[in-house]
Design an enzyme around this catalytic site. Structure first.
Site, PDB file in Angstrom:
ATOM      1  N   HIS A   1      45.924  -7.613  21.821  1.00 12.08           N
ATOM      2  CA  HIS A   1      46.626  -8.117  22.885  1.00 12.08           C
ATOM      3  C   HIS A   1      46.193  -9.269  23.728  1.00 12.08           C
ATOM      4  O   HIS A   1      46.159  -9.521  24.672  1.00 12.08           O
ATOM      5  CB  HIS A   1      46.933  -6.869  24.066  1.00 12.08           C
ATOM      6  CG  HIS A   1      45.316  -6.502  24.593  1.00 12.08           C
ATOM      7  ND1 HIS A   1      44.981  -5.442  24.833  1.00 12.08           N
ATOM      8  CD2 HIS A   1      44.148  -7.457  24.798  1.00 12.08           C
ATOM      9  CE1 HIS A   1      43.770  -5.274  25.190  1.00 12.08           C
ATOM     10  NE2 HIS A   1      43.297  -6.481  25.274  1.00 12.08           N
TER      11      HIS A   1
ATOM     12  N   HIS B   1      42.011  -5.162  32.642  1.00 12.62           N
ATOM     13  CA  HIS B   1      40.931  -6.277  32.366  1.00 12.62           C
ATOM     14  C   HIS B   1      40.484  -6.599  33.764  1.00 12.62           C
ATOM     15  O   HIS B   1      40.508  -7.826  34.159  1.00 12.62           O
ATOM     16  CB  HIS B   1      41.310  -7.493  31.409  1.00 12.62           C
ATOM     17  CG  HIS B   1      41.526  -7.056  30.092  1.00 12.62           C
ATOM     18  ND1 HIS B   1      42.794  -6.599  29.821  1.00 12.62           N
ATOM     19  CD2 HIS B   1      40.887  -7.268  29.007  1.00 12.62           C
ATOM     20  CE1 HIS B   1      43.126  -6.276  28.461  1.00 12.62           C
ATOM     21  NE2 HIS B   1      41.826  -6.706  27.738  1.00 12.62           N
TER      22      HIS B   1
ATOM     23  N   HIS C   1      36.403  -8.454  18.064  1.00  9.80           N
ATOM     24  CA  HIS C   1      36.294  -9.736  18.789  1.00  9.80           C
ATOM     25  C   HIS C   1      35.030  -9.665  19.799  1.00  9.80           C
ATOM     26  O   HIS C   1      34.893  -8.399  20.218  1.00  9.80           O
ATOM     27  CB  HIS C   1      37.426 -10.076  19.714  1.00  9.80           C
ATOM     28  CG  HIS C   1      38.162  -9.406  20.508  1.00  9.80           C
ATOM     29  ND1 HIS C   1      38.415  -8.020  20.247  1.00  9.80           N
ATOM     30  CD2 HIS C   1      38.419  -9.350  21.808  1.00  9.80           C
ATOM     31  CE1 HIS C   1      39.126  -7.576  21.382  1.00  9.80           C
ATOM     32  NE2 HIS C   1      38.920  -8.368  22.372  1.00  9.80           N
TER      33      HIS C   1
ATOM     34  N   GLU D   1      37.707  -1.930  22.073  1.00 11.47           N
ATOM     35  CA  GLU D   1      39.217  -1.419  22.527  1.00 11.47           C
ATOM     36  C   GLU D   1      39.872  -0.848  21.503  1.00 11.47           C
ATOM     37  O   GLU D   1      40.878  -0.206  21.843  1.00 11.47           O
ATOM     38  CB  GLU D   1      40.011  -2.859  23.054  1.00 11.47           C
ATOM     39  CG  GLU D   1      39.371  -3.767  24.026  1.00 11.47           C
ATOM     40  CD  GLU D   1      40.259  -5.140  24.246  1.00 11.47           C
ATOM     41  OE1 GLU D   1      40.231  -5.738  25.486  1.00 11.47           O
ATOM     42  OE2 GLU D   1      40.831  -5.435  23.335  1.00 11.47           O
TER      43      GLU D   1
HETATM   44  C1  DHB Z   1      40.478 -12.138  24.801  1.00 12.09           C
HETATM   45  C2  DHB Z   1      40.753 -11.250  25.975  1.00 12.09           C
HETATM   46  C3  DHB Z   1      40.834 -10.029  25.651  1.00 12.09           C
HETATM   47  O1  DHB Z   1      41.464  -9.076  26.290  1.00 12.09           O
HETATM   48  C4  DHB Z   1      41.282  -9.640  24.302  1.00 12.09           C
HETATM   49  O2  DHB Z   1      41.451  -8.354  24.083  1.00 12.09           O
HETATM   50  C5  DHB Z   1      41.100 -10.552  23.315  1.00 12.09           C
HETATM   51  C6  DHB Z   1      40.706 -11.836  23.615  1.00 12.09           C
HETATM   52  C7  DHB Z   1      40.129 -13.651  25.446  1.00 12.09           C
HETATM   53  O3  DHB Z   1      40.002 -13.883  26.515  1.00 12.09           O
HETATM   54  O4  DHB Z   1      40.222 -14.499  24.539  1.00 12.09           O
HETATM   55 FE    FE Z   2      41.387  -6.950  25.614  1.00 14.75          FE
END
Ligand code: DHB
Ligand code: FE
Length: 280
Positions: A12, A59, A193, A240
């Site tokens: 997402h 978030h 990530h 996540e």
């Molecule tokens: C970012 C934020 C998110 O919530 C995620 O799942 C992936 C990337 C970001 O800020 O780049």
């Molecule tokens: Fe996220």
């Protein structure tokens, strides 16, 4: 009776929403990301659900460190796109399904899951970016959405095992709703990530693809993976991915059909993963 027809899994990444909203989807950087969802948009047109139960994480937009529900179900008639600091995304308001949401809440709580009931909740990129990826830019979202927010932002967060079990409780709840509704359950977030610290930018293709393999064919085994492995192998925000197990748990016990699978690096600081599974 209502029935779960399929489940959808997708990252997402907020930058994907921004790329779409700012008309950059055709840029060379973004084109391969959106191309991975062309099949998905057609699949959505061919397999239109009445309701999507959308498992995602907030978030710190609807909630904050003042209030951290582990699992919260949105029972409102509609949900506004959240202001994430640059104003709300210019996407349609999200129409809920209060009757099914209330039924799921009752059934799942009586099944010993302590859901928080949210009668007002703004929805951030965790929910709206998957809608954009799967539906493009319509004037109105083509189905009702029941947001199911999971805390994966502030420890302690629920285990993959707990999320899989929640999905099973959702499956039971949907099957006991009288109206003849086609329901999909979506799991969002991930893949690997990490957004901060010395390991920022971490991507682990092997681990991600193994996660996709096991989500398809060994969800029970995958659900035993401890938090520390997600964080070590997939980065701090890779956690996540436990939400994908909630959607998987909502599927029938038969092997699902894989309608689509996609994996791409990079999108912002993130690997993008995507699966569509159909109940057989
Ligand atoms: C970012 C934020 C998110 O919530 C995620 O799942 C992936 C990337 C970001 O800020 O780049
Ligand atoms: Fe996220």
């Amino acid at each position: 009776m209502a029935r779960i027809t399929a489940s959808v899994y997708t990252s997402h990444v907020p930058a994907i929403g921004a790329a779409l909203d700012l008309g950059k989807a055709g840029d060379p950087y973004w084109q391969p990301v959106f191309a991975g969802y062309d099949t998905s948009k057609q699949w959505m047109r061919d397999h239109r659900p009445d309701v999507v139960i959308l498992v995602y994480n907030d978030h710190a937009n609807a909630f904050s460190l003042e209030l951290i529900p582990t699992f919260a179900i949105g029972c409102a008639a509609e949900f506004q796109p959240a202001d994430e600091g640059w104003g709300p995304r210019p996407v349609p308001v999200v129409r809920g399904h209060p009757e099914l949401a209330a039924h799921v809440a009752q059934s799942v709580i009586e099944d010993d899951f302590d859901l928080t009931i949210a009668n007002r909740m703004d929805v951030d990129h965790g929910l709206t970016v998957p809608l954009s990826l799967m539906c493009g830019q319509p004037d109105a979202w083509p189905f009702a959405v029941i947001p199911l927010a999971v805390n994966v932002v502030q420890y302690p967060v629920p285990s993959g095992r707990r999320c899989l079990a929640l999905g099973r409780a959702i499956r039971k709840a949907v099957a006991s709703f009288d109206d003849d509704l086609k329901v999909q359950v979506w799991g969002t977030g991930g893949m690997s990530h990490q957004l901060q610290g010395p390991r920022a930018g971490l991507i682990n293709r092997e681990w991600d693809n193994r996660f996709l393999d096991r989500l398809i064919s060994d969800p029970q085994g995958l659900a035993q993976v401890p938090h520390v492995e997600y964080v070590r192998e997939a980065g701090s925000e890779g956690i996540e991915l436990v939400m994908w197990l909630a959607a998987r748990g909502a599927m029938s016990d038969h092997a699902p059909a894989v309608a689509h699978r996609f994996y791409h690096v990079p999108a912002s600081n993130t690997a993008v993963g995507h699966l569509i599974l159909e109940n057989t």
